[in-house]
Write an enzyme that holds these catalytic residues in place. Structure first.
Site, PDB file in Angstrom:
ATOM      1  N   GLU A  31       0.820  -1.212   0.000  1.00 31.33           N
ATOM      2  CA  GLU A  31       0.000   0.000   0.000  1.00 31.33           C
ATOM      3  C   GLU A  31       0.856   1.264   0.000  1.00 31.33           C
ATOM      4  OE1 GLU A  31      -0.457  -2.662   1.851  1.00 31.33           O
ATOM      5  OE2 GLU A  31      -2.306  -3.434   0.962  1.00 31.33           O
ATOM      6  N   HIS A  70     -11.492  -5.968   8.073  1.00 30.13           N
ATOM      7  CA  HIS A  70     -12.338  -5.843   6.881  1.00 30.13           C
ATOM      8  C   HIS A  70     -13.626  -5.063   7.162  1.00 30.13           C
ATOM      9  CE1 HIS A  70      -9.732  -9.255   5.910  1.00 30.13           C
ATOM     10  NE2 HIS A  70     -10.051  -9.115   4.641  1.00 30.13           N
TER      11      HIS A  70
HETATM   12  C1  LIG Z   1      -1.751  -4.961   4.175  1.00 35.35           C
HETATM   13  C2  LIG Z   1      -2.691  -5.848   3.432  1.00 35.35           C
HETATM   14  N1  LIG Z   1      -3.014  -5.538   2.163  1.00 35.35           N
HETATM   15  C3  LIG Z   1      -3.881  -6.277   1.474  1.00 35.35           C
HETATM   16  C4  LIG Z   1      -4.447  -7.374   2.044  1.00 35.35           C
HETATM   17  C5  LIG Z   1      -5.473  -8.182   1.266  1.00 35.35           C
HETATM   18  N2  LIG Z   1      -4.934  -9.502   0.954  1.00 35.35           N
HETATM   19  C6  LIG Z   1      -5.210 -10.556   1.731  1.00 35.35           C
HETATM   20  S1  LIG Z   1      -4.396 -11.905   1.242  1.00 35.35           S
HETATM   21  C7  LIG Z   1      -3.680 -11.112  -0.047  1.00 35.35           C
HETATM   22  C8  LIG Z   1      -2.724 -11.853  -0.932  1.00 35.35           C
HETATM   23  C9  LIG Z   1      -1.590 -12.448  -0.180  1.00 35.35           C
HETATM   24  O1  LIG Z   1      -0.790 -13.190  -1.027  1.00 35.35           O
HETATM   25  P1  LIG Z   1       0.434 -14.020  -0.472  1.00 35.35           P
HETATM   26  O2  LIG Z   1       1.268 -13.176   0.419  1.00 35.35           O
HETATM   27  O3  LIG Z   1       1.111 -14.627  -1.633  1.00 35.35           O
HETATM   28  O4  LIG Z   1      -0.221 -15.144   0.459  1.00 35.35           O
HETATM   29  P2  LIG Z   1      -1.255 -16.282   0.023  1.00 35.35           P
HETATM   30  O5  LIG Z   1      -2.621 -15.709   0.157  1.00 35.35           O
HETATM   31  O6  LIG Z   1      -0.935 -16.702  -1.348  1.00 35.35           O
HETATM   32  O7  LIG Z   1      -1.060 -17.377   1.021  1.00 35.35           O
HETATM   33  C10 LIG Z   1      -4.101  -9.791  -0.089  1.00 35.35           C
HETATM   34  C11 LIG Z   1      -3.706  -8.824  -1.122  1.00 35.35           C
HETATM   35  C12 LIG Z   1      -4.106  -7.659   3.380  1.00 35.35           C
HETATM   36  N3  LIG Z   1      -4.623  -8.702   4.024  1.00 35.35           N
HETATM   37  N4  LIG Z   1      -3.225  -6.891   4.046  1.00 35.35           N
END
Ligand SMILES: Cc1ncc(C[n+]2csc(CCOP(=O)(O)OP(=O)(O)O)c2C)c(N)n1
Ligand SMILES: [Mg+2]
Lengths: 324, 372
Positions: free
Chosen positions: A60, A129
């Site tokens: 972000e 959320h």
């Molecule tokens: C600071 C933040 N930004 C956005 C999100 C929304 N979000 C939740 S999971 C995710 C993707 C995460 O991907 P990754 O780190 O590869 O983990 P995975 O879900 O594949 O296990 C996002 C963008 C969040 N939880 N926290």
């Protein structure tokens, strides 16, 4: 005039902005192929290409900071923050940079960013959320803060926010994304800085914004059955607040209730109560009342169900007590 | 069977080592030799591997049950780990009780291995609590939903272990997407500067919701750590034995004053991001199919059968056990109670706060108004 959900009305607003001004670019996580987790940007990357509808890396501070650089270069970035609770890694860029650059540079550098934030609870989500962080931003000089409650406002206000040369925090009441309403893309609506009297009344002024406008309207209907006439005001803009519209109403009704989902301490309600007490002291028949979220982290879903069911009743109960 | 899992290159002329990453069991269940990592698992017996196999079956069964519970409206949301079982079990089963895990939301197999009680896995997803368990009872913090935040927490915990003269290790689990957050870079810088006994365990499951890993990193993610002064290992995340070997080597470094290690476990998220996601918008089904062939469980099964460890009888009893765990899990989930309304004010602060006390008493009076 087309009937659209609030989410689709935002999407059509973005589409018009991208069409009308080739300096408009969208940045965010999952806004491309996925169309955003709420599908607000559905189809936009397909139609405007990945250079204008940009899926960013997951960061972000990166999204906002890069938008600052794009603004320096003459672009008009529209950033999507996926959920309210994920804005904080970008908070420093927003508060320390976006908000202050115009001031710092004696007006030489404009920051026409729009930062879209789905906010508020009521969708049964897990932590982070369901937050209502608007007061942090309304507290910060240099930012405009607005929020919509109808599809028409969603469309028109978003386009106005994007066209604004000031940075705008655009809060979208996520639990109302699926609310439907008529949208006229060419309507010359109320400017985004103005509050709207949604329902006229004579006994109490009920001020709210975003997700709780619909709740306030329910309360007004219920109160009418009890012979109480509520005037409902949708603030729309939280910075600046359109105090003139609220004051005119309070001078008529003599009573003021402010409700928001955000917690009480240091919230918008306090700001409005203080200013209206100052401006309408001799018109008020009772002290202004705030009905807000508690000063607790937004609770897990099963607590929420309890609190949502009672909210309309809670509002009603208070208003009846005020009037009777 | 009491013999240890042999290290051998199966066919002559076949490449001994997989150049892409550390791999000890290939997708067909063939045991590959690896000079560097074989010693780390030379003590693993056939029975121990069979026990890991049982873990893999059980965590997949729990995960499937949770998805079913969500579809039936019993959970608000669930983040499936389908495909990532080996990365989680292979690493978590290597830890000591006094080590401490800081994870994200998808590490439910890690939580299972740490001893988290079954219903505690879903308290949050059922919406009945702010978190699932007491971190100190299992040596695992409750999951961070803010992407990347926990990597700094693990670093701080590790620095604390070091200051205490303990040889406990902190492990941060996070995804490929998380590596883009500033927090993760800051964590690596701090860990390197303070030689913190921490393992950065990145499950590269190729996706961050709809974004492919190529958007987060132009080079293998493991290549980033050396720039911070942190040695890294790229391991086949679908190979439970290789993951175990890599984690053991990192633990050994951390316990002996060598500081942090970064492990990239290459795997694949075979399910949706969460039960709310629609991967048909962005996943290429051909690629997804390829990853099914690299299943983490099938290869262990093939190997154990070829070694004569896994019989039909044993396989059936493991399956029974998994079904039994799933039934317990479901019953535990359905038995979770909704919180009392007034408990919403509990634990906002550790000490008395007059503002909260006032709001609580107002709310109490309000609720009592309904009884009159
Ligand atoms: C600071 C933040 N930004 C956005 C999100 C929304 N979000 C939740 S999971 C995710 C993707 C995460 O991907 P990754 O780190 O590869 O983990 P995975 O879900 O594949 O296990 C996002 C963008 C969040 N939880 N926290
Ligand atoms: Mg991922």
């Amino acid at each position: 005039m087309t009937e659209l959900t609030l989410a689709k009305a935002l999407g059509s607003g973005l589409r018009r902005a991208l069409t009308d001004d080739d300096k408009v670019v969208l940045l965010g996580e999952d806004i491309g192929k996925l169309g955003g987790v709420f599908r607000v940007t559905d189809g936009l990357q397909r139609d405007f290409g990945p250079d204008r509808v940009i899926d960013t890396p997951l960061a972000e501070a990166g999204i906002i900071g890069m938008a600052v650089g794009l603004a320096f270069r003459g672009y008009r970035p529209v950033c999507e923050i996926q959920f309210d609770g994920f804005i904080y890694p970008g908070f420093d860029q927003i508060v320390a940079q976006v908000a202050k650059l115009h001031y710092r540079t004696a007006g030489n550098v404009r920051m026409p960013l729009t930062i879209r934030v789905p906010y508020g609870g009521g969708i049964g989500a897990v932590e982070h959320h369901s937050e209502s962080p608007e007061a942090y931003f309304a507290h910060t000089a240099g930012l405009r803060v607005v929020t919509c409650s109808t599809p028409q406002d969603a469309h028109s206000m978003l386009r106005e926010a994007i066209a604004s040369d000031d940075p705008v925090l655009f809060f979208e009441p996520k639990r109302r994304y699926w609310t439907k309403g008529d949208v006229d893309e060419d309507a010359v609506g109320l400017p985004m800085g103005k509050a709207r009297v949604v329902v006229e009344g004579t006994d109490v002024t009920l001020v709210t914004y975003g997700p709780l406008v619909a709740t306030a309207l329910d309360a007004a209907v219920a109160a009418a059955d009890d012979g109480i006439s509520i005037e409902v005001i949708d603030l729309r803009s939280l910075s600046p607040v359109d105090f003139d519209t609220v004051a005119a109403s309070v001078q008529k009704t003599g009573r003021l209730v402010i409700t928001h989902e955000a917690s009480e301490s240091g919230g918008l309600g306090a700001e409005i109560a203080a200013t209206l007490t100052d401006r309408c002291f001799y018109y008020l028949e009772s002290a202004p009342v705030r009905i807000t979220g508690f000063d607790v982290p937004y609770p897990a879903a099963s607590w929420r169900i309890i609190s949502c069911q009672i909210l309309t009743a809670f509002l009603m109960g208070l208003i009846v007590r005020l009037v009777v | 069977m009491s013999t240890t899992v042999p290290a051998k290159a199966q066919k002559t002329g076949e490449k001994k080592q997989n150049p892409e990453f550390v791999q000890l069991l290939d997708p067909q269940g063939i045991r590959l030799a690896d000079d560097l990592y074989d010693p780390w698992v030379s003590d693993v017996t056939g029975d121990q591997l069979a026990s890991l196999y049982e873990d893999l079956i059980i965590v997949r069964r729990i995960d499937t049950e949770a998805t079913a519970l969500q579809r039936q409206g019993e959970l608000g949301l669930w983040p499936p780990l389908l495909g990532q079982e080996a990365a989680q079990v292979g690493s978590a089963r290597t830890l000591r009780p006094d080590d401490f895990v800081f994870s994200s939301y998808r590490e439910n197999a890690v939580a299972y291995c740490r001893g988290v009680k079954l219903p505690d896995l879903v308290r949050v997803w059922r919406g009945t609590a702010a978190s699932g368990w007491d971190p100190f009872s299992v040596g695992m913090a409750t999951p961070a939903v803010i992407i990347g935040a926990q990597t700094l927490h693990a670093t701080g915990y590790a620095v604390g272990c070091k200051m205490d003269g303990a040889d406990s290790v902190a492990v941060a689990y996070f995804g490929d997407g998380a590596t883009s957050e500033g927090d993760v870079s800051e964590a690596m810088i701090f860990a390197a500067s303070f030689k913190a006994p921490v393992i950065f365990f990145c499950q590269n499951n190729q996706w961050a919701i709809s974004e492919p890993v190529g958007l987060q990193a132009q080079r293998p993610i493991a290549d980033r750590a050396p720039g911070f002064g942190i040695p890294s290992i790229r391991v086949d995340g679908n190979d439970v034995l290789a993951v175990m070997a890599a984690t053991r080597s990192a633990l050994d470094r951390a316990r002996n004053g060598g500081g942090p290690t970064f492990i990239e476990a290459v795997t694949y998220r075979r399910g949706p991001h969460t039960t709310s996601d629609d991967p048909s918008r962005y996943v290429d089904p051909v690629v997804a199919k390829e990853w099914e062939a690299r299943d983490p469980i099938m290869r262990v099964e093939a190997f154990l059968r070829s070694e004569g460890v896994l019989t039909d009888e044993l396989a059936a009893s493991i399956q029974d056990r998994a079904d039994q765990v799933a039934a317990e899990f479901r019953a535990g989930c359905l038995g979770l109670k909704n919180p009392e309304p007034l408990s919403v004010f509990d634990n906002v602060y550790a000490t008395e706060h007059t503002g909260i006390a006032r709001q609580k008493s107002q709310y109490k009076a309000y609720l009592e108004g309904f009884d009159k």
